[in-house]
Structures are given as structure tokens and as C-alpha cells.
Design a protein around this motif. Structure first.
Motif, PDB file in Angstrom:
ATOM      1  N   LYS A  54      88.762 105.403 -75.052  1.00  0.00           N
ATOM      2  CA  LYS A  54      88.664 106.785 -75.673  1.00  0.00           C
ATOM      3  C   LYS A  54      89.284 107.897 -74.740  1.00  0.00           C
ATOM      4  O   LYS A  54      89.812 108.829 -75.089  1.00  0.00           O
ATOM      5  CB  LYS A  54      87.306 107.257 -76.069  1.00  0.00           C
ATOM      6  CG  LYS A  54      87.015 108.261 -76.515  1.00  0.00           C
ATOM      7  CD  LYS A  54      85.703 108.470 -77.061  1.00  0.00           C
ATOM      8  CE  LYS A  54      85.470 110.041 -77.706  1.00  0.00           C
ATOM      9  NZ  LYS A  54      86.425 110.225 -79.084  1.00  0.00           N
ATOM     10  N   TYR A  55      88.802 107.941 -73.402  1.00  0.00           N
ATOM     11  CA  TYR A  55      89.199 108.913 -72.685  1.00  0.00           C
ATOM     12  C   TYR A  55      90.456 108.791 -71.433  1.00  0.00           C
ATOM     13  O   TYR A  55      90.879 109.590 -70.964  1.00  0.00           O
ATOM     14  CB  TYR A  55      87.926 109.312 -71.948  1.00  0.00           C
ATOM     15  CG  TYR A  55      87.061 109.813 -72.605  1.00  0.00           C
ATOM     16  CD1 TYR A  55      86.775 111.148 -73.074  1.00  0.00           C
ATOM     17  CD2 TYR A  55      85.677 109.016 -72.733  1.00  0.00           C
ATOM     18  CE1 TYR A  55      85.865 111.408 -73.959  1.00  0.00           C
ATOM     19  CE2 TYR A  55      84.706 109.444 -73.499  1.00  0.00           C
ATOM     20  CZ  TYR A  55      84.814 110.629 -73.947  1.00  0.00           C
ATOM     21  OH  TYR A  55      83.677 111.140 -74.759  1.00  0.00           O
ATOM     22  N   GLN A  56      91.002 107.495 -71.470  1.00  0.00           N
ATOM     23  CA  GLN A  56      92.086 107.337 -70.317  1.00  0.00           C
ATOM     24  C   GLN A  56      93.300 107.597 -71.060  1.00  0.00           C
ATOM     25  O   GLN A  56      93.366 107.568 -72.218  1.00  0.00           O
ATOM     26  CB  GLN A  56      92.046 105.826 -69.946  1.00  0.00           C
ATOM     27  CG  GLN A  56      92.806 105.357 -68.889  1.00  0.00           C
ATOM     28  CD  GLN A  56      92.692 104.170 -68.339  1.00  0.00           C
ATOM     29  OE1 GLN A  56      92.605 103.344 -69.381  1.00  0.00           O
ATOM     30  NE2 GLN A  56      92.999 103.836 -67.147  1.00  0.00           N
ATOM     31  N   ALA A  57      94.040 108.093 -70.456  1.00  0.00           N
ATOM     32  CA  ALA A  57      95.335 108.744 -70.635  1.00  0.00           C
ATOM     33  C   ALA A  57      96.383 107.559 -70.905  1.00  0.00           C
ATOM     34  O   ALA A  57      96.261 106.541 -70.191  1.00  0.00           O
ATOM     35  CB  ALA A  57      96.133 109.607 -69.596  1.00  0.00           C
ATOM     36  N   PRO A  58      97.008 107.655 -72.127  1.00  0.00           N
ATOM     37  CA  PRO A  58      98.067 106.477 -72.308  1.00  0.00           C
ATOM     38  C   PRO A  58      99.012 106.566 -71.382  1.00  0.00           C
ATOM     39  O   PRO A  58      99.707 107.448 -70.703  1.00  0.00           O
ATOM     40  CB  PRO A  58      98.508 107.000 -73.876  1.00  0.00           C
ATOM     41  CG  PRO A  58      98.271 108.318 -74.026  1.00  0.00           C
ATOM     42  CD  PRO A  58      96.978 108.729 -73.097  1.00  0.00           C
ATOM     43  N   VAL A  59      99.395 105.276 -70.991  1.00  0.00           N
ATOM     44  CA  VAL A  59     100.457 105.014 -69.939  1.00  0.00           C
ATOM     45  C   VAL A  59     101.860 104.877 -70.768  1.00  0.00           C
ATOM     46  O   VAL A  59     102.018 104.009 -71.771  1.00  0.00           O
ATOM     47  CB  VAL A  59     100.204 103.766 -69.356  1.00  0.00           C
ATOM     48  CG1 VAL A  59     101.096 103.571 -68.236  1.00  0.00           C
ATOM     49  CG2 VAL A  59      98.693 103.913 -68.500  1.00  0.00           C
ATOM     50  N   THR A  60     102.822 105.506 -70.367  1.00  0.00           N
ATOM     51  CA  THR A  60     104.133 105.420 -71.085  1.00  0.00           C
ATOM     52  C   THR A  60     105.089 104.542 -70.389  1.00  0.00           C
ATOM     53  O   THR A  60     104.971 104.697 -69.090  1.00  0.00           O
ATOM     54  CB  THR A  60     104.610 106.850 -71.285  1.00  0.00           C
ATOM     55  OG1 THR A  60     104.811 107.384 -69.978  1.00  0.00           O
ATOM     56  CG2 THR A  60     103.759 107.398 -72.224  1.00  0.00           C
TER      57      THR A  60
END
Length: 119
Positions: A103-109
Motif C-alpha cells: 500500500k505505502y511503498q513507492a513503485p519502482v520503475t
């Protein structure tokens, strides 16, 4: 906090019944793990209020402290409740951490670069 105190009071009121059989000691440990989850939530909410939004619980002071308190509360009922409380609490902590990361972790691109091979 009120739910945690209510669960602990219920554990103490039904101490004789929880210590009476094997299955009820497992139920006592499960209620102890619920106390752990509620206590950890209360501590984290207080820290977010005191230190600002975005403050996260760390393993050493918050999680282990709440786990110790929940296991101590379970020990007041029966010795086996301590072990089952530890098992259920670690299992719940794993799934809470997994839910929190999704829910809270930033997505890794991931950036793909194409390189040509030189001969």
C-alpha cells in the motif's frame, strides 16, 4: 487502546477456562497476538501524532517492546499461551508488513536500455 485493554481484561476474566485445555491455550495465544496487533497500532498512532505523519515503527523499540508486553500478558494466563502468542504475532507481523509494503511503498520503475553489441 480501549480494544487492547478489553482483550486483556477478557483474557484475565476467562483465565481458568483458557488454561483448562490444550485448544483453549491456543485460543489464549491468539487473543494475545490480537493484543500485540492492537498495542502496536496504538503505539504507532501515538508516534505519528507526536512526531508527524510518515513516522514508521522500527523493529527494536516498538515492535519488540509491544511483542514483549503481549507475551507478558499471555504469560499471566498460561505458559503455552506465550509460545502460541509469539507464533501468531510473528505471522500477523509478516502479513501486516506485506500489506503495508503493497500500500505505502513507492513503485519502482525499471528503465531498459538497449545496447548494441560491437564486433
Amino acid at each position: 487502546t480501549t480494544l487492547m485493554v478489553g482483550c486483556f481484561a477478557g483474557m484475565q476474566m476467562f483465565k481458568q477456562q483458557l488454561a483448562a485445555s490444550e485448544y483453549m491455550t491456543i485460543v489464549g495465544g491468539f487473543v494475545g497476538s490480537i493484543v500485540f496487533i492492537l498495542l502496536l497500532t496504538a503505539v504507532n498512532n501515538f508516534e505519528n501524532l507526536a512526531f508527524g505523519s510518515g513516522f514508521q515503527s522500527k523493529l527494536f523499540p516498538e515492535v519488540l517492546g509491544c511483542l514483549f508486553v503481549a507475551m507478558f500478558m499471555s504469560a499471566l494466563v498460561h505458559r503455552v499461551c506465550v509460545t502460541t502468542c509469539l507464533i501468531f504475532s510473528l505471522l500477523a507481523l509478516y502479513y501486516i508488513n506485506k500489506l503495508s509494503q503493497s500500500k505505502y511503498q513507492a513503485p519502482v520503475t525499471v528503465t531498459k536500455t538497449s545496447q548494441k553489441k560491437r564486433k
